[in-house]
Design a protein around this motif. Structure first.
Motif, PDB file in Angstrom:
ATOM      1  N   SER A  43       0.873  -1.219   0.122  1.00 50.96           N
ATOM      2  CA  SER A  43      -0.027  -0.022  -0.045  1.00 50.96           C
ATOM      3  C   SER A  43       0.969   1.344   0.102  1.00 50.96           C
ATOM      4  CB  SER A  43      -0.751  -0.167   1.393  1.00 50.96           C
ATOM      5  OG  SER A  43      -1.425   1.227   1.254  1.00 50.96           O
ATOM      6  N   VAL A  44       0.622   1.966  -0.822  1.00 49.82           N
ATOM      7  CA  VAL A  44       1.523   3.449  -0.919  1.00 49.82           C
ATOM      8  C   VAL A  44       0.458   4.652  -0.658  1.00 49.82           C
ATOM      9  CG1 VAL A  44       2.869   4.837  -2.723  1.00 49.82           C
ATOM     10  CG2 VAL A  44       2.795   2.440  -3.019  1.00 49.82           C
ATOM     11  N   LYS A  45       0.868   5.069   0.516  1.00 52.57           N
ATOM     12  CA  LYS A  45       0.213   6.189   0.884  1.00 52.57           C
ATOM     13  C   LYS A  45       0.800   7.457   0.751  1.00 52.57           C
ATOM     14  CE  LYS A  45      -2.427   3.453   4.339  1.00 52.57           C
ATOM     15  NZ  LYS A  45      -2.460   3.081   5.712  1.00 52.57           N
ATOM     16  N   ILE A  46       0.355   8.722   0.573  1.00 58.18           N
ATOM     17  CA  ILE A  46       0.900   9.775   0.328  1.00 58.18           C
ATOM     18  C   ILE A  46      -0.105  10.864   0.915  1.00 58.18           C
ATOM     19  CG2 ILE A  46       1.630  11.788  -1.470  1.00 58.18           C
ATOM     20  CD1 ILE A  46       1.754   9.550  -3.583  1.00 58.18           C
ATOM     21  N   ASN A  47       0.706  11.504   2.256  1.00 58.66           N
ATOM     22  CA  ASN A  47      -0.347  12.461   2.747  1.00 58.66           C
ATOM     23  C   ASN A  47      -1.288  11.729   3.533  1.00 58.66           C
ATOM     24  OD1 ASN A  47       1.149  14.741   2.629  1.00 58.66           O
ATOM     25  ND2 ASN A  47      -0.134  15.164   0.687  1.00 58.66           N
ATOM     26  N   GLY A  48      -0.940  10.181   4.001  1.00 53.85           N
ATOM     27  CA  GLY A  48      -2.014   9.740   4.642  1.00 53.85           C
ATOM     28  C   GLY A  48      -3.176   9.013   3.865  1.00 53.85           C
ATOM     29  N   GLU A  49      -3.063   9.296   2.519  1.00 52.71           N
ATOM     30  CA  GLU A  49      -4.272   8.723   1.753  1.00 52.71           C
ATOM     31  C   GLU A  49      -3.468   7.614   0.817  1.00 52.71           C
ATOM     32  OE1 GLU A  49      -7.122  10.196  -1.618  1.00 52.71           O
ATOM     33  OE2 GLU A  49      -6.592  11.746  -0.165  1.00 52.71           O
ATOM     34  N   GLU A  50      -4.193   6.390   0.817  1.00 55.71           N
ATOM     35  CA  GLU A  50      -3.550   5.361  -0.079  1.00 55.71           C
ATOM     36  C   GLU A  50      -4.151   5.904  -1.427  1.00 55.71           C
ATOM     37  OE1 GLU A  50      -3.863   0.954   0.404  1.00 55.71           O
ATOM     38  OE2 GLU A  50      -5.490   1.254  -0.874  1.00 55.71           O
ATOM     39  N   LYS A  51      -2.988   5.830  -2.275  1.00 50.51           N
ATOM     40  CA  LYS A  51      -2.987   6.183  -3.788  1.00 50.51           C
ATOM     41  C   LYS A  51      -2.848   4.913  -4.457  1.00 50.51           C
ATOM     42  CE  LYS A  51      -3.232  10.697  -3.168  1.00 50.51           C
ATOM     43  NZ  LYS A  51      -4.358  11.629  -3.778  1.00 50.51           N
ATOM     44  N   TYR A  52      -2.115   4.133  -4.169  1.00 51.55           N
ATOM     45  CA  TYR A  52      -1.578   3.128  -5.117  1.00 51.55           C
ATOM     46  C   TYR A  52      -1.625   1.691  -4.247  1.00 51.55           C
ATOM     47  CZ  TYR A  52       0.353   6.879  -7.761  1.00 51.55           C
ATOM     48  OH  TYR A  52       0.465   7.982  -8.394  1.00 51.55           O
ATOM     49  N   ARG A  53      -1.894   0.499  -4.751  1.00 50.80           N
ATOM     50  CA  ARG A  53      -1.793  -0.940  -4.262  1.00 50.80           C
ATOM     51  C   ARG A  53      -1.057  -1.663  -5.321  1.00 50.80           C
ATOM     52  NH1 ARG A  53      -5.302  -4.011   0.013  1.00 50.80           N
ATOM     53  NH2 ARG A  53      -5.082  -1.795   0.955  1.00 50.80           N
ATOM     54  N   TYR A  54      -0.049  -2.385  -4.864  1.00 53.10           N
ATOM     55  CA  TYR A  54       0.520  -3.453  -5.822  1.00 53.10           C
ATOM     56  C   TYR A  54       0.670  -4.722  -5.163  1.00 53.10           C
ATOM     57  CZ  TYR A  54       2.195   0.928  -7.965  1.00 53.10           C
ATOM     58  OH  TYR A  54       2.261   2.282  -8.481  1.00 53.10           O
ATOM     59  N   SER A  55       0.491  -5.797  -5.819  1.00 54.04           N
ATOM     60  CA  SER A  55       0.661  -7.045  -5.392  1.00 54.04           C
ATOM     61  C   SER A  55       2.211  -7.423  -5.400  1.00 54.04           C
ATOM     62  CB  SER A  55       0.038  -8.140  -6.414  1.00 54.04           C
ATOM     63  OG  SER A  55       0.255  -9.324  -5.917  1.00 54.04           O
ATOM     64  N   LEU A  56       2.321  -8.120  -4.174  1.00 56.89           N
ATOM     65  CA  LEU A  56       3.876  -8.682  -3.831  1.00 56.89           C
ATOM     66  C   LEU A  56       4.227  -9.666  -4.716  1.00 56.89           C
ATOM     67  CD1 LEU A  56       4.128  -8.459  -0.121  1.00 56.89           C
ATOM     68  CD2 LEU A  56       5.645  -7.146  -1.727  1.00 56.89           C
ATOM     69  N   SER A  57       3.131 -10.302  -5.415  1.00 55.55           N
ATOM     70  CA  SER A  57       3.695 -11.509  -6.376  1.00 55.55           C
ATOM     71  C   SER A  57       4.017 -11.114  -7.581  1.00 55.55           C
ATOM     72  CB  SER A  57       2.429 -12.674  -6.263  1.00 55.55           C
ATOM     73  OG  SER A  57       1.300 -11.664  -6.921  1.00 55.55           O
ATOM     74  N   GLU A  58       3.764  -9.892  -7.877  1.00 56.86           N
ATOM     75  CA  GLU A  58       4.273  -9.286  -9.123  1.00 56.86           C
ATOM     76  C   GLU A  58       5.527  -8.283  -9.028  1.00 56.86           C
ATOM     77  OE1 GLU A  58       1.112  -7.434 -11.301  1.00 56.86           O
ATOM     78  OE2 GLU A  58      -0.248  -9.009 -10.542  1.00 56.86           O
ATOM     79  N   ASN A  59       6.473  -8.487 -10.057  1.00 53.95           N
ATOM     80  CA  ASN A  59       7.524  -7.602 -10.090  1.00 53.95           C
ATOM     81  C   ASN A  59       7.254  -6.211 -10.620  1.00 53.95           C
ATOM     82  OD1 ASN A  59       9.234  -9.796  -8.806  1.00 53.95           O
ATOM     83  ND2 ASN A  59      10.238 -10.081 -10.928  1.00 53.95           N
ATOM     84  N   VAL A  60       7.451  -5.349  -9.833  1.00 56.73           N
ATOM     85  CA  VAL A  60       7.085  -3.811 -10.295  1.00 56.73           C
ATOM     86  C   VAL A  60       8.325  -2.964 -10.134  1.00 56.73           C
ATOM     87  CG1 VAL A  60       5.536  -1.979  -9.616  1.00 56.73           C
ATOM     88  CG2 VAL A  60       4.688  -4.189  -9.584  1.00 56.73           C
ATOM     89  N   ASP A  61       8.509  -2.014 -10.959  1.00 59.08           N
ATOM     90  CA  ASP A  61       9.493  -0.960 -10.821  1.00 59.08           C
ATOM     91  C   ASP A  61       8.785   0.583 -11.450  1.00 59.08           C
ATOM     92  OD1 ASP A  61      11.790   0.791 -10.846  1.00 59.08           O
ATOM     93  OD2 ASP A  61      12.775  -0.691 -11.859  1.00 59.08           O
ATOM     94  N   THR A  62       8.397   1.197 -10.404  1.00 56.03           N
ATOM     95  CA  THR A  62       7.658   2.292 -10.565  1.00 56.03           C
ATOM     96  C   THR A  62       8.157   3.516  -9.611  1.00 56.03           C
ATOM     97  OG1 THR A  62       5.495   3.368 -10.813  1.00 56.03           O
ATOM     98  CG2 THR A  62       5.916   2.026  -8.759  1.00 56.03           C
ATOM     99  N   VAL A  63       7.748   4.860 -10.303  1.00 52.48           N
ATOM    100  CA  VAL A  63       8.339   6.028  -9.506  1.00 52.48           C
ATOM    101  C   VAL A  63       6.982   6.443  -9.123  1.00 52.48           C
ATOM    102  CG1 VAL A  63       9.381   8.492  -9.615  1.00 52.48           C
ATOM    103  CG2 VAL A  63      10.298   6.487 -11.096  1.00 52.48           C
TER     104      VAL A  63
END
Length: 132
Positions: A43-63
């Motif tokens: 779970s990626v939270k910015i300013n306390g609000e969840e903005k993105y959610r990625y699965s741990l089972s997939e390889n991801v490289d994001t900015v």
């Protein structure tokens, strides 16, 4: 002579107590380590609000872009079931030096960019923890 025996007995009891405390502490740490559960999502939270959610089972490289005109950057990498920050434009780079996270409730925080990377399970928050 009585004082010497009393002193030796006291020292022996202190050593036994220290060994017992060390054994209990080690057992507690091992039990705590065994109780960890691997997470399902990042779970990626910015300013306390969840903005993105990625699965741990997939390889991801994001900015992850934050700030005015997306001037702040954190590169999130997910590989082999673990997540970590590989690059960041923040001045202290503490988030980059953090070890990869994979277990539920582990997190990486970038305070200057107000970004929190947290590992969560796939269960909903309303689901019970234990069913007896």
């Amino acid at each position: 002579m009585n004082k010497k025996l009393s002193k030796n007995r006291k020292l022996k009891n202190d050593i036994i107590l220290a060994v017992v405390i060390a054994i209990i502490a080690t057992a507690g740490l091992l039990l705590f380590d065994l109780m960890k559960t691997q997470g399902d999502y990042v779970s990626v939270k910015i300013n306390g609000e969840e903005k993105y959610r990625y699965s741990l089972s997939e390889n991801v490289d994001t900015v992850i872009y934050t700030g005015e005109n997306d001037s702040r950057e954190n590169r999130l990498v997910i590989e082999n079931g673990q997540a970590y920050i590989s690059e960041a434009t923040c001045p202290d780079k503490i988030c980059v030096g953090h070890k990869p996270v994979k277990n539920v409730n582990e997190s990486i925080v970038c305070l200057p960019h107000k970004v929190v990377i947290e590992i969560v399970s796939g269960r909903s928050k309303d689901a019970p923890d234990v069913i007896v």
